[in-house]
Structures are given as structure tokens and as C-alpha cells.
Write a protein that holds these residues in place. Structure first.
Motif, PDB file in Angstrom:
ATOM      1  N   GLU A 139       5.956  66.906 -12.023  1.00 15.40           N
ATOM      2  CA  GLU A 139       5.461  65.534 -12.157  1.00 15.40           C
ATOM      3  C   GLU A 139       5.946  64.917 -13.466  1.00 15.40           C
ATOM      4  OE1 GLU A 139       3.439  63.732 -10.053  1.00 15.40           O
ATOM      5  OE2 GLU A 139       3.387  65.332  -8.569  1.00 15.40           O
ATOM      6  N   LEU A 140       5.960  63.606 -13.490  1.00 13.75           N
ATOM      7  CA  LEU A 140       6.252  62.860 -14.712  1.00 13.75           C
ATOM      8  C   LEU A 140       4.947  62.333 -15.293  1.00 13.75           C
ATOM      9  CD1 LEU A 140       9.342  60.760 -13.577  1.00 13.75           C
ATOM     10  CD2 LEU A 140       9.338  62.809 -14.995  1.00 13.75           C
ATOM     11  N   LEU A 141       4.822  62.407 -16.601  1.00 13.15           N
ATOM     12  CA  LEU A 141       3.649  61.835 -17.255  1.00 13.15           C
ATOM     13  C   LEU A 141       3.689  60.318 -17.115  1.00 13.15           C
ATOM     14  CD1 LEU A 141       3.516  63.833 -20.607  1.00 13.15           C
ATOM     15  CD2 LEU A 141       2.142  64.199 -18.566  1.00 13.15           C
ATOM     16  N   ASP A 142       2.518  59.707 -16.920  1.00 18.77           N
ATOM     17  CA  ASP A 142       2.466  58.249 -16.862  1.00 18.77           C
ATOM     18  C   ASP A 142       2.419  57.673 -18.282  1.00 18.77           C
ATOM     19  OD1 ASP A 142      -0.173  58.475 -17.789  1.00 18.77           O
ATOM     20  OD2 ASP A 142      -1.066  58.045 -15.839  1.00 18.77           O
ATOM     21  N   ALA A 143       2.229  56.382 -18.395  1.00 21.86           N
ATOM     22  CA  ALA A 143       2.236  55.717 -19.701  1.00 21.86           C
ATOM     23  C   ALA A 143       1.116  56.211 -20.614  1.00 21.86           C
ATOM     24  CB  ALA A 143       2.132  54.207 -19.513  1.00 21.86           C
ATOM     25  N   ASN A 144       0.056  56.755 -20.027  1.00 27.00           N
ATOM     26  CA  ASN A 144      -1.067  57.280 -20.808  1.00 27.00           C
ATOM     27  C   ASN A 144      -0.930  58.773 -21.080  1.00 27.00           C
ATOM     28  OD1 ASN A 144      -2.442  54.760 -20.845  1.00 27.00           O
ATOM     29  ND2 ASN A 144      -3.163  55.147 -18.778  1.00 27.00           N
ATOM     30  N   HIS A 145       0.252  59.340 -20.809  1.00 25.68           N
ATOM     31  CA  HIS A 145       0.502  60.779 -20.985  1.00 25.68           C
ATOM     32  C   HIS A 145      -0.391  61.612 -20.075  1.00 25.68           C
ATOM     33  CE1 HIS A 145       3.047  60.168 -24.551  1.00 25.68           C
ATOM     34  NE2 HIS A 145       2.209  59.195 -24.844  1.00 25.68           N
ATOM     35  N   GLU A 146      -0.586  61.154 -18.830  1.00 28.04           N
ATOM     36  CA  GLU A 146      -1.484  61.825 -17.899  1.00 28.04           C
ATOM     37  C   GLU A 146      -0.804  62.073 -16.556  1.00 28.04           C
ATOM     38  OE1 GLU A 146      -5.652  59.913 -19.545  1.00 28.04           O
ATOM     39  OE2 GLU A 146      -4.758  59.077 -17.743  1.00 28.04           O
ATOM     40  N   ILE A 147      -1.369  63.031 -15.830  1.00 33.95           N
ATOM     41  CA  ILE A 147      -0.979  63.336 -14.458  1.00 33.95           C
ATOM     42  C   ILE A 147      -2.275  63.489 -13.671  1.00 33.95           C
ATOM     43  CG2 ILE A 147       0.044  65.064 -12.917  1.00 33.95           C
ATOM     44  CD1 ILE A 147       1.794  65.951 -15.280  1.00 33.95           C
ATOM     45  N   LEU A 148      -2.306  62.985 -12.440  1.00 32.37           N
ATOM     46  CA  LEU A 148      -3.464  63.188 -11.573  1.00 32.37           C
ATOM     47  C   LEU A 148      -3.024  64.019 -10.376  1.00 32.37           C
ATOM     48  CD1 LEU A 148      -6.456  62.556 -10.913  1.00 32.37           C
ATOM     49  CD2 LEU A 148      -5.593  60.670  -9.513  1.00 32.37           C
TER      50      LEU A 148
END
Length: 86
Positions: free
Chosen positions: A44-53
């Protein structure tokens, strides 16, 4: 160190801003010791908030071992967590 949080929508993984994986790519593996058919392996790629769901749709009730793998400056890192999905 990244942290995880069990939410009603799935498992959220948060990386602190001080840890930036190369290309924002993180490999995650969820292992079920009782049934390998329920294992989840993704990159997965981290989103703009440095998160993955990890969405609840791919999870089944019970215990998992969550393994997170990433690289930073060509150095590989890994952390493991015991997670209980209800």
C-alpha cells in the motif's frame, strides 16, 4: 514506530512524520495462525496523513499477526503486532 488502531471501518496504520518509507510504500501482511486462507498480503501507499486503512471487508473475526515492512534510505525495517479483529 508506526501505530495501529482498530476502528469500526477496519484497521488504521499511522506512521509518524519522522518515518517516511521510500516511495511511501509499505508492505503489510496479516497472518491467521488458525487459517491461512484468511491471510492478507498487500503493498500500500501511505496517504497524505501518513496512514493506511485495511478495510473491514478483508478481515474476519479473530486474532492476526500484523507485519509491516518498509525501507528508508535503503535500510529495511519491520514491526510486528498482535491484533484482535472483533
Amino acid at each position: 514506530i508506526p501505530k495501529y488502531q482498530v476502528l469500526s471501518t477496519g484497521i488504521k496504520i499511522s506512521f509518524p512524520s519522522s518515518i517516511v518509507p521510500e516511495d511511501k510504500k509499505v508492505k503489510l501482511e496479516l497472518f491467521r495462525t488458525d487459517d491461512a486462507n484468511l491471510d492478507v498480503k498487500k503493498e500500500e501507499l501511505l496517504d497524505a496523513n501518513h496512514e493506511i486503512l485495511i478495510p473491514k471487508q478483508v478481515l474476519s473475526k479473530g486474532p492476526y499477526t500484523l507485519k509491516l515492512k518498509w525501507s528508508n534510505a535503503k535500510i529495511p525495517y519491520q514491526v510486528d503486532y498482535d491484533v484482535l479483529w472483533k
